[in-house]
Design an enzyme around this catalytic site. Structure first.
Site, short mmCIF file in Angstrom:
data_model
loop_
_atom_site.label_atom_id
_atom_site.label_comp_id
_atom_site.label_asym_id
_atom_site.label_seq_id
_atom_site.Cartn_x
_atom_site.Cartn_y
_atom_site.Cartn_z
N TRP A 105 1.09 -0.15 -0.74
CA TRP A 105 1.13 1.00 -1.64
C TRP A 105 2.54 1.58 -1.62
O TRP A 105 3.09 1.95 -0.59
CB TRP A 105 0.07 2.04 -1.33
N ASP A 131 6.74 -11.29 -8.16
CA ASP A 131 6.21 -10.06 -8.75
C ASP A 131 6.29 -10.06 -10.27
O ASP A 131 6.83 -10.97 -10.89
CB ASP A 131 6.98 -8.86 -8.18
#
Length: 487
Positions: A187, A282
């Site tokens: 996170w 990513d």
């Protein structure tokens, strides 16, 4: 229509020819990712891999990877239908007269019926493995790219509770599988989950966490929705579904989890504990580099008797996450327009990776209005990460790249029309001068006014008269000219 669970959604996609079952034996290490990448870049169907090495669970991927599937996942036929549904809640003036009050009752009743509903038993707890029986290696977690540090859970719904208010947050944060019972918890510091975690760390308290994998499509989507503070993701999912999301108490942590999920991981994050996580291929199209992140300790895995593992891959666009991003853009456009009223339309091209480019059309009403709009965007929620904003006049089609380039590049004087600022940037922005901090640029591509110091005449764009266009439209079929499939 609302889908009660992932299987119902997959069945609907298959019935409409939108899903292909892959029965060939494939590896979760790189092979599924390569197949899924080719499929999405070729406008292919959703995929259900039924024969995955090392696991008895089938793998579903690319289920959101088309505009049609995305609308179906949200339970709407088109965006006009969504705008009509949302209008009542964005403009809550009291109805006038008995007829208007009667018309409003179904809408108020609909809102009251979409709050999460707690149930006693649930499909997601048909099989329970706790303690030493936990084995994350039984899940077909994908390793997507060659330099990835390992397998990553890429579509988890991470459920946490605020240490002060007790409010629940549902976010989507990738999770690197380290071993049988631990994963990373990526996170980022700007996300709500990370903010809650900092509260637990200040109090030196263990943070309980649950992770749902494979929910109904509306609930999955809610985890990435940029909701205003205090709005529950599960409530928003219920609004999308037009019915409540059923939730059930987890087995080993004090959290409510989606009852119809395929798989649920339960566990905790210890304050201050960090472990090296990454690299990871990513959505920027580059690897996000390794860094230290919190560690998730799994105390139990609950699941359906025959679960489906829902996942995705991210990388160089277009990818499945691009369709999710486009849905976020269009779904929340009415809310953005309510917050920044001068905005007529906006678009975040998929090549801009969500935060790198926003094109905004405005109803320009006064000198400096374009710059005011830029700063309003940079001051609103997750739009603060927008690296480049191009502001054009109303009437420009922000989704037509050629028109935007033509309009913008002919309308700017670079020294005059650039707005450069510094501030927070997305944590995945590897080009910024520092992690999470860098510069941003606004481009005022609107027509310049005398009140803005523009003393020259501004020419009209070339356009044929409507009368001539109509006459040639009528004449065209008889001319025998073929162009672009038109004759």
């Amino acid at each position: 229509m609302a889908f009660r669970d992932l299987s119902a959604f997959l069945e609907a996609l298959e019935a409409e020819g939108e899903l292909v079952r892959v029965r060939e034996r494939v590896s979760p290490r790189l092979e599924i990712a390569e197949i899924a990448d080719r499929a999405v870049k070729g406008n292919g169907p959703a995929l259900l891999f039924e024969n995955v090495e090392g696991s008895a669970m089938p793998v579903a991927i690319n289920v959101f990877a088309s505009p049609r599937r995305m609308l179906k996942a949200l339970g709407i036929g088109d965006w006009a239908e969504w705008d009509a549904r949302l209008e009542f809640f964005l403009d809550p003036k009291p109805p006038e007269g008995i007829l208007e009050k009667l018309k409003a009752i179904p809408r108020v009743t609909e809102l009251a019926a979409v709050f999460p509903k707690t149930v006693r038993s649930a499909p997601c707890q048909q099989v329970v493995a706790a303690g030493d029986a936990v084995d994350l290696h039984a899940l077909p977690v994908l390793t997507c790219w060659p330099q990835d540090a390992g397998p990553f859970v890429t579509m988890p719904l991470v459920i946490t509770k605020d240490p002060t208010s007790g409010g629940t947050n549902v976010g989507m944060y990738r999770m690197q599988v380290y071993d049988r019972a631990t994963t990373g918890m990526h996170w980022q510091k700007h996300k709500d989950g990370a903010g809650q975690a900092r509260g637990y760390e200040r109090d030196r308290r263990r943070m309980e966490v649950a992770v749902a994998i494979g929910c109904d499509p509306a609930t999955v989507f809610s985890a990435i929705a940029p909701l205003p503070p205090g709005i529950s993701e599960l409530l928003f999912a219920g609004f999308l579904r037009s019915e409540a999301v059923p939730v059930v108490p987890a087995k080993t942590v004090d959290l409510l989890v989606p009852a119809e999920a395929e798989i649920v991981l339960e566990g905790y994050v210890d304050p201050g504990e960090r472990r090296r996580e990454g690299p990871f291929g990513d959505h920027t199209g580059f690897y996000s580099l390794d860094d230290d992140f919190p560690v998730f300790h799994v105390t139990a895995v609950t699941r359906r008797e025959k679960p489906v593992y829902l996942t995705t891959i991210v990388g160089r666009p277009p990818m499945e996450d691009g369709f999710l991003g486009e849905a976020v853009e269009r779904l929340f456009l009415p809310l953005v327009k309510k917050t920044i009223p001068e905005i007529v339309d906006m678009h975040l091209p998929v090549e801009g990776i969500f935060h790198n480019l926003m094109i905004v059309a405005i109803d320009k009403r006064y000198p400096g209005h374009a710059r005011k709009t830029m700063h309003a965007i940079w001051g609103t929620g997750q739009m603060m990460f927008t690296k480049t904003i191009v502001v054009v006049d109303r009437g420009v089609d922000v989704r037509n790249g050629g028109e935007v380039l033509w309009r913008a590049l002919t309308a700017i004087d670079p020294e005059r029309d650039l707005e450069l600022v510094k501030g927070p940037v997305d944590e995945l922005d590897f080009a910024s001068r520092l992690p999470c901090f860098g510069s941003k640029m606004g481009i005022d591509a609107t027509r310049k006014w005398p009140e803005e110091g523009f003393a020259r005449r501004w020419p009209d764009a070339i356009e044929m008269t409507p009368e001539v266009k109509a006459r040639v439209d009528a004449l065209w079929p008889r001319l025998g000219i073929r162009t672009g499939g038109r004759s």
